[in-house]
Design a protein around this motif. Structure first.
Motif, short mmCIF file in Angstrom:
data_model
loop_
_atom_site.label_atom_id
_atom_site.label_comp_id
_atom_site.label_asym_id
_atom_site.label_seq_id
_atom_site.Cartn_x
_atom_site.Cartn_y
_atom_site.Cartn_z
N ALA A 1 -5.07 1.42 -4.35
CA ALA A 1 -5.46 0.56 -3.22
C ALA A 1 -6.98 0.46 -3.14
O ALA A 1 -7.52 -0.65 -2.99
CB ALA A 1 -4.89 1.12 -1.91
N ASP A 2 -7.66 1.59 -3.26
CA ASP A 2 -9.13 1.57 -3.20
C ASP A 2 -9.72 0.80 -4.37
O ASP A 2 -10.68 0.03 -4.20
CB ASP A 2 -9.67 3.00 -3.19
N PRO B 1 1.06 9.60 -2.77
CA PRO B 1 -0.02 9.10 -1.91
C PRO B 1 -1.39 9.08 -2.58
O PRO B 1 -2.18 8.15 -2.34
CB PRO B 1 0.00 10.05 -0.71
N ASP C 1 0.82 -1.22 0.00
CA ASP C 1 0.00 0.00 0.00
C ASP C 1 0.85 1.26 0.00
O ASP C 1 0.45 2.30 0.53
CB ASP C 1 -0.97 0.02 1.20
N GLU C 2 2.03 1.18 -0.64
CA GLU C 2 2.97 2.31 -0.66
C GLU C 2 3.52 2.63 -2.04
O GLU C 2 3.80 3.78 -2.34
CB GLU C 2 4.17 2.04 0.25
N LYS D 1 -3.43 5.64 -3.14
CA LYS D 1 -4.78 5.49 -2.57
C LYS D 1 -5.77 5.08 -3.66
O LYS D 1 -6.60 4.19 -3.43
CB LYS D 1 -5.24 6.78 -1.90
#
Length: 175
Positions: free
Chosen positions: A157-158, A150, A125-126, A154
């Protein structure tokens, strides 16, 4: 933002807890090393994880899984599926045997999801590694773009979690 791009192997080797892959294309045959042509001719897909075909991938997955890295792959596919997706589906039993979790989502069920424009791997998640392809599924230049922004992380990841939540486990998905 394109920068000096670590290789997939480097990113997986440094992953601490997760590596997820979202695939959204219906064909990748432009990058295939002959297995797809054999599948079209004979219906054979090499799922023998002890074979040379799987050695490099199998070694990387086993090493990562041995460190506790969870590997998940989600595929968004059109239906009826293409011959290439049928081939990928046949190969997936090897991915699962090597330690990956794999799910499939029919494209019509993804219409309301916010998805990035390219396939990608997301590590811990990075870090995001985007895969760029031509229309026929061959690698495009630049082949890979590494992003640690970021907002992009995001989004990826979402998107992955939204697809994963709706997708069908490989064992239950038929083509």
């Amino acid at each position: 933002m394109t920068q000096s791009v670590p290789t997939f192997a480097e990113l997986l080797a440094t992953a601490r807890h997760s590596a997820v892959h979202l695939e959204m294309r219906d064909t990748y045959h432009g990058q295939d090393s002959g297995g797809f042509a054999e599948y079209l001719r004979s219906g054979y897909a090499n799922t023998d994880i002890a074979s040379a075909h799987w050695t490099r991938w199998g070694d990387m997955v086993a090493e990562a899984a041995g460190r506790g890295v969870a590997l998940r792959r989600a595929r968004i596919v059109s239906q009826p599926v293409t011959d290439y997706i049928r081939y990928e589906h046949a190969l997936t039993q090897a991915n699962v045997a090597l330690g990956e979790q794999v799910r499939w989502l029919p494209r019509r069920l993804a219409s309301d999801l916010a998805l990035p424009g390219n396939d990608y791997w997301l590590f811990d998640d990075e870090r995001v590694l985007f895969n760029h392809f031509t229309g026929d599924g061959a690698w495009a230049d630049p082949r890979l773009t590494h992003v640690d922004d970021p907002a992009v992380v995001k989004l990826c990841a979402d998107a992955f979690e939204a697809v994963w939540d709706r997708a069908v486990d490989h064992a239950d998905f038929t083509v």
